[in-house]
Structure formats: structure tokens, C-alpha cells
Design a protein around this motif. Structure first.
Motif, PDB file in Angstrom:
ATOM      1  N   UNK A   1     -32.194  70.544  59.872  1.00 36.16           N
ATOM      2  CA  UNK A   1     -33.356  70.984  60.635  1.00 36.16           C
ATOM      3  C   UNK A   1     -34.575  71.151  59.728  1.00 36.16           C
ATOM      4  N   UNK A   2     -34.367  71.605  58.500  1.00 37.90           N
ATOM      5  CA  UNK A   2     -35.487  71.707  57.553  1.00 37.90           C
ATOM      6  C   UNK A   2     -36.016  70.310  57.224  1.00 37.90           C
ATOM      7  N   UNK A   3     -35.103  69.356  57.055  1.00 37.44           N
ATOM      8  CA  UNK A   3     -35.512  67.993  56.688  1.00 37.44           C
ATOM      9  C   UNK A   3     -36.415  67.382  57.750  1.00 37.44           C
ATOM     10  N   UNK A   4     -36.052  67.526  58.994  1.00 38.07           N
ATOM     11  CA  UNK A   4     -36.837  66.890  60.057  1.00 38.07           C
ATOM     12  C   UNK A   4     -38.109  67.699  60.347  1.00 38.07           C
ATOM     13  N   UNK A   5     -37.944  68.987  60.602  1.00 38.01           N
ATOM     14  CA  UNK A   5     -39.069  69.773  61.123  1.00 38.01           C
ATOM     15  C   UNK A   5     -40.106  70.105  60.052  1.00 38.01           C
ATOM     16  N   UNK A   6     -39.648  70.442  58.864  1.00 39.89           N
ATOM     17  CA  UNK A   6     -40.601  70.882  57.836  1.00 39.89           C
ATOM     18  C   UNK A   6     -40.925  69.767  56.842  1.00 39.89           C
ATOM     19  N   UNK A   7     -39.893  69.185  56.240  1.00 40.71           N
ATOM     20  CA  UNK A   7     -40.153  68.104  55.280  1.00 40.71           C
ATOM     21  C   UNK A   7     -40.766  66.902  56.009  1.00 40.71           C
ATOM     22  N   UNK A   8     -40.339  66.643  57.234  1.00 37.86           N
ATOM     23  CA  UNK A   8     -40.908  65.541  58.010  1.00 37.86           C
ATOM     24  C   UNK A   8     -42.393  65.735  58.256  1.00 37.86           C
ATOM     25  N   UNK A   9     -42.809  66.973  58.503  1.00 31.05           N
ATOM     26  CA  UNK A   9     -44.220  67.273  58.710  1.00 31.05           C
ATOM     27  C   UNK A   9     -45.010  67.069  57.418  1.00 31.05           C
ATOM     28  N   UNK A  10     -44.433  67.587  56.329  1.00 33.45           N
ATOM     29  CA  UNK A  10     -45.061  67.419  55.011  1.00 33.45           C
ATOM     30  C   UNK A  10     -45.247  65.935  54.675  1.00 33.45           C
ATOM     31  N   UNK A  11     -44.206  65.139  54.903  1.00 29.64           N
ATOM     32  CA  UNK A  11     -44.307  63.706  54.584  1.00 29.64           C
ATOM     33  C   UNK A  11     -45.338  63.013  55.481  1.00 29.64           C
ATOM     34  N   UNK A  12     -45.423  63.429  56.732  1.00 28.53           N
ATOM     35  CA  UNK A  12     -46.416  62.837  57.634  1.00 28.53           C
ATOM     36  C   UNK A  12     -47.832  63.105  57.160  1.00 28.53           C
ATOM     37  N   UNK A  13     -48.068  64.332  56.730  1.00 26.03           N
ATOM     38  CA  UNK A  13     -49.394  64.684  56.217  1.00 26.03           C
ATOM     39  C   UNK A  13     -49.702  63.865  54.966  1.00 26.03           C
ATOM     40  N   UNK A  14     -48.745  63.803  54.043  1.00 28.45           N
ATOM     41  CA  UNK A  14     -48.961  63.042  52.808  1.00 28.45           C
ATOM     42  C   UNK A  14     -49.301  61.581  53.123  1.00 28.45           C
ATOM     43  N   UNK A  15     -48.688  61.054  54.165  1.00 31.12           N
ATOM     44  CA  UNK A  15     -48.896  59.640  54.489  1.00 31.12           C
ATOM     45  C   UNK A  15     -50.289  59.385  55.083  1.00 31.12           C
ATOM     46  N   UNK A  16     -50.814  60.326  55.841  1.00 30.18           N
ATOM     47  CA  UNK A  16     -52.092  60.047  56.519  1.00 30.18           C
ATOM     48  C   UNK A  16     -53.320  60.548  55.764  1.00 30.18           C
ATOM     49  N   UNK A  17     -53.144  61.506  54.862  1.00 28.35           N
ATOM     50  CA  UNK A  17     -54.322  62.103  54.223  1.00 28.35           C
ATOM     51  C   UNK A  17     -55.212  61.087  53.476  1.00 28.35           C
TER      52      UNK A  17
END
Lengths: 243, 254
Positions: free
Chosen positions: A106-122
Motif C-alpha cells: 500500500x505504501x508503494x502504490x499510494x505514497x511512492x507512486x505519488x512521489x514518482x508521478x510528481x518526479x515524472x511531471x515536474x
């Protein structure tokens, strides 16, 4: 009403449930949408149904490479003006039985997934000097709930990450906010007992109840709103239970 | 279809600043709007501006003090007489007459701040509901709180106390008036208004530098969020305070 003509929005977990509702609403306001999800059949079907200005791309939010592909698809449509970090999972168990695998998942999808999404679009948003990142947290990011340890921790984490990003990215014209839905009837909440919930507005939400908040944060009507929390819960957490 | 077509809103403290910007936004989105304010001449000017912008006969002004019960009764009666219903109440009028430490505050001034910023909001809401707000669908109340109520606010301490109370009142009213009426608040930081001028005049760049978005707020920055919370787009949002501060409240201080 919010108009998003000429804008591009990327929605993780956009194939069904709340994500699909965000996709339909953003598309309805004139935006081009990238539906990013693990669910290939449902995502492709939604893109087909919406037709013009809609694209499905396979996305595993825990993978940097997968995010790079999704963002490349959005850039092909013109850029990324709006990122909705919506993909999420839930699991539960009393702490003695809530194992490391459940926690990590759940941490991988909900939190790390959000972090990776931000890193990808910034980088794309910085180059355009504008962007709105909408992180879907939950009322469980505002309070505790028995057995939902990983879910609660991940949603508090998303809420905190939203704030550090808002402070850092404001100067680049990028706004970052969190949305906190309450009890919404979706595939994720299937099987939960809605009668256990105390909801002042007297009913659980349907996905359409939450889209207004996302459209508001996506559009220019919220130009001075960043780092904040928008709770959409029918009043669930407005009261402090004393009885 | 505009979000507020056929809807009637009453906005207190609407002759200028944030209240005017909210009224302007509601009129633009189709609402009929009643504006209140202390001075007839500034209210008349506001009505003239809104009428000219939209060529519509959908604006009415009632002058009076927000904490005067007779004015409150008259304004609500005038709303019903002219427009036949009341769907949205905006408790926007607020004052900040004193600066300095709360331990040194003149108690008469403190009572006045609480009367206008907190008690009046309760009384307007109570009387609006008694007058039929919530009898139709989609009714909502919005109060203008302040980021000053979120934490200690040196220099405007009494104002901060009143706005913290207003945010809690918002949650109380939301629970008591559910499911018929939604009740929410906005909490702006420093906005370019007469009330806020003392907080930035002569040092705006210095103040703006503390905001992640790099500028102080404009009244229109509050109007968009206010219209969202009042509208059916926020149909499942109640009891909430939405912070509108360019990120200031999440940025480190000092």
C-alpha cells in the motif's frame, strides 16, 4: 464553470472508479486526457468511448520507466498541465496480523507512486512554468482508523508530500494540493459497511460528488490555492464524536 | 447552464474588497445578489458597477451594520420581497480595529470584534435558515475566515482568535444544519483590501517573498474558491475551511 480547453491532464488510476469520473469531467471541460492505469481493457474502453482528446496508456505507478512512458504520451498531446495522482489501493488488518507485505504494497502504490508521478511531471511543468498537481489523499489522511494502518500512513504521507512540494514549486508556477474524499461508493469500497459511517449529509458519495473539487483545483479559479487540503466527505470529519 | 442561475445570494460586507469580488463572481455566474455594507454611497457604487457589467436587474443593496439586528431582519426581508427566495448566505463582513498583543487588548474592542466576526455570522445564518434558506435544494452558507485563525498571528491576535472561532462555528453549523444546508469557510492570508492594507503597505515585496506563489492575494483569488464552495460542484463538501494563501501557511516561517 471551469474551462480547460487546450490543457492536458494525466490521471493515474483513471480507468475506473473515482479516476474515471475525474477523466470524464476533465474531458468534459475541454481538456485532453491521458488515462493511465494497470487495467488495460477498461482504460482502453474509456478512451474509445471519449474519442477525440483521450488516450490510454498502461501505467504501473511504482515504476519510474512506466511513468516516463505515460508522461511522454501526455507530452505528445501538448504537455502536462494537470496531474491527478489518483491510483490507490487499500488493505486492512489488526496490527498483529498486518504483515510487511501488506504494508509495503500500500505504501508503494499510494505514497511512492505519488512521489514518482510528481518526479515524472515536474520537469515538463517547470519548462512550461505552470501546472496543477492534485494528490488524492483521503479522510484517512486526516484521522486514524483501526486496521487501515498502511492506508492511513500512506494518505497522511501524501498530505505531507503535498505541502513540501507546494512550498518548493510555487516559484515555478506549479500548484500542489490534496483532495480528501470521504466514503465514496467505488470498487475499492465494495464490501465495506456504509451503515457504520456517520455522514451528516446523510449518504455516501458517488464519484461525481468528488469531481467538482478536482475541476476546481485543475482550473484557474484556484490560481492562489496551493498546499491546501480540500475535504469532500459530506461532513464526516467535521464533528468530534463525544458520545 | 450557469452554476447560480435562478439562485439568490446575500453577501454581507460586499461594497468592496473580498465581499465585492464574491458578489461580482456570483452575479457573473447567474445569481441574483443582495449586497450589504455600512455605507449607502459605496454600496450604490458597487450596485452600479455590477449592473453595468451584466446589464442585469439582479442586484440589490441594503445598507446597515452587520451586528445590528434590525438591519439583519430588514436585509433578509428585502431579499425575499425582491427575489422571493434565499439560497446562499455569505458571512463576509469582518473588522480588525486593533493591533497589538492580545494581553494588552482593550476589552471593549475585543467584544466588538467577536460580535461582528463571530456572533453576527451565527445570527445571520440562524435567521436566514428561519427565513427559508435550505427549503429548496442546493442551499449553502460560506463564511470568510482568515489564515490568521490557523495559528498564532502576532500583531492581529484578537482578529485571529475571532477567525478561529468562526472556523469552529462553521463546523458546528455544518453538523447541525445537515443535510439541508452546507456550511463552509474560506481562510485567506493577506489580500489587497482596505482591511489588509496595514499588513503589507510599504513592504509588499517583503511580505510577498514569504508566499510560495510569490505575491499577496487579490480579492478575485478568493472569489473563485468561494463560488466553488457555494455551488453544487461542492455538493458533498460541508464543515470545511479552505485555505487560500498562496501556500503561506505550509511554508516555514522566519
Amino acid at each position: 464553470m471551469t474551462r480547460l480547453d487546450g490543457r492536458v491532464a494525466l490521471v493515474s488510476g483513471g480507468a475506473r472508479g473515482l479516476g474515471a469520473a475525474y477523466v470524464r469531467a476533465l474531458h468534459g471541460c475541454g481538456a485532453s486526457v491521458v488515462i493511465a492505469d494497470l487495467l488495460d481493457d477498461e482504460g482502453a474502453a474509456l478512451a474509445d468511448e471519449l474519442g477525440e482528446r483521450a488516450l490510454f496508456v498502461h501505467l504501473d505507478v511504482t515504476s519510474e520507466e512506466s511513468w516516463a512512458d505515460a508522461v511522454a504520451a501526455a507530452v505528445g498531446l501538448g504537455g502536462v498541465d494537470v496531474l491527478v495522482n489518483n491510483a490507490g489501493i487499500a488493505n486492512a488488518g489488526r496490527i498483529e496480523r498486518y504483515g510487511r507485505e501488506q504494508w509495503d504494497a500500500v505504501i508503494a502504490v499510494n505514497l511512492t507512486g505519488t512521489y514518482l508521478g510528481v518526479r515524472a511531471v515536474v520537469p515538463v511543468m517547470k519548462a512550461a512554468r505552470r501546472g496543477s498537481i492534485i494528490n488524492i489523499s483521503s479522510v484517512e489522511g486526516m484521522r486514524g482508523d483501526a486496521a487501515l494502518h498502511g492506508y492511513v500512513a500512506s494518505k497522511f504521507g501524501v498530505r505531507g508530500l503535498t505541502k513540501s512540494l507546494a512550498v518548493e514549486l510555487g516559484a515555478d508556477g506549479i500548484r500542489v494540493n490534496s483532495v480528501h474524499p470521504g466514503f465514496v461508493l467505488t470498487p475499492m469500497t465494495q464490501g465495506l459497511d456504509v451503515t457504520r459511517q456517520r455522514i451528516p449529509l446523510g449518504r455516501p458519495a458517488v464519484p461525481d460528488d468528488v469531481v467538482g473539487a478536482v475541476l476546481f483545483l485543475a482550473g484557474d479559479g484556484s490560481a492562489y490555492v496551493t498546499g491546501t487540503e480540500l475535504v469532500v466527505d459530506g461532513g464526516m470529519i467535521a464533528g468530534v464524536p463525544h458520545a | 447552464m450557469q452554476r447560480f442561475e435562478g439562485r439568490v445570494a446575500l453577501v454581507t460586507g460586499a461594497s468592496r474588497g473580498i465581499g465585492f469580488a464574491i458578489a461580482q463572481r456570483l452575479v457573473a455566474e447567474g445569481a441574483s445578489v443582495v449586497l450589504t455594507g455600512r455605507k449607502q454611497d459605496t454600496l450604490d457604487a458597487a450596485v452600479a458597477t455590477l449592473t453595468a457589467e451584466h446589464g442585469a436587474d439582479r442586484v440589490l443593496a441594503v445598507a446597515g451594520k452587520v451586528d445590528d439586528p434590525e438591519h439583519r431582519t430588514a436585509a433578509i426581508a428585502a431579499t425575499l420581497e425582491r427575489f422571493g427566495r434565499l439560497d446562499h448566505l455569505v458571512n463576509n463582513a469582518g473588522i480588525n480595529p486593533v493591533y497589538g498583543p492580545v494581553l494588552e487588548i482593550d476589552l471593549t474592542a475585543l467584544h466588538k470584534i467577536l460580535a461582528v466576526n463571530v456572533v453576527a455570522a451565527l445570527e445571520w445564518t440562524r435567521d436566514a435558515v428561519a427565513a427559508g434558506l435550505g427549503a429548496g435544494g442546493g442551499a449553502s452558507v460560506l463564511s470568510t475566515a482568515s489564515a490568521a485563525g490557523l495559528a498564532a498571528s502576532p500583531g492581529i491576535a484578537a482578529y485571529g482568535v475571532s477567525k478561529a472561532a468562526l472556523m469552529n462555528l462553521t463546523a458546528q453549523l455544518a453538523v447541525e444544519l445537515a443535510p439541508r444546508v452546507r456550511v463552509n469557510a474560506v481562510a485567506p492570508a493577506v489580500v489587497r483590501t482596505r482591511l489588509g492594507a496595514a499588513l503589507y503597505e510599504g513592504r509588499e515585496q517583503q511580505v510577498a517573498a514569504r508566499y510560495p506563489l510569490g505575491r499577496i492575494g487579490e480579492p478575485v483569488d478568493v472569489a473563485g474558491p468561494a463560488a466553488f464552495l457555494l455551488s453544487d460542484d461542492a455538493a458533498w463538501v460541508t464543515g470545511q475551511t479552505l485555505v487560500i494563501d498562496g501556500g503561506a501557511s505550509v511554508a516555514p516561517t522566519g
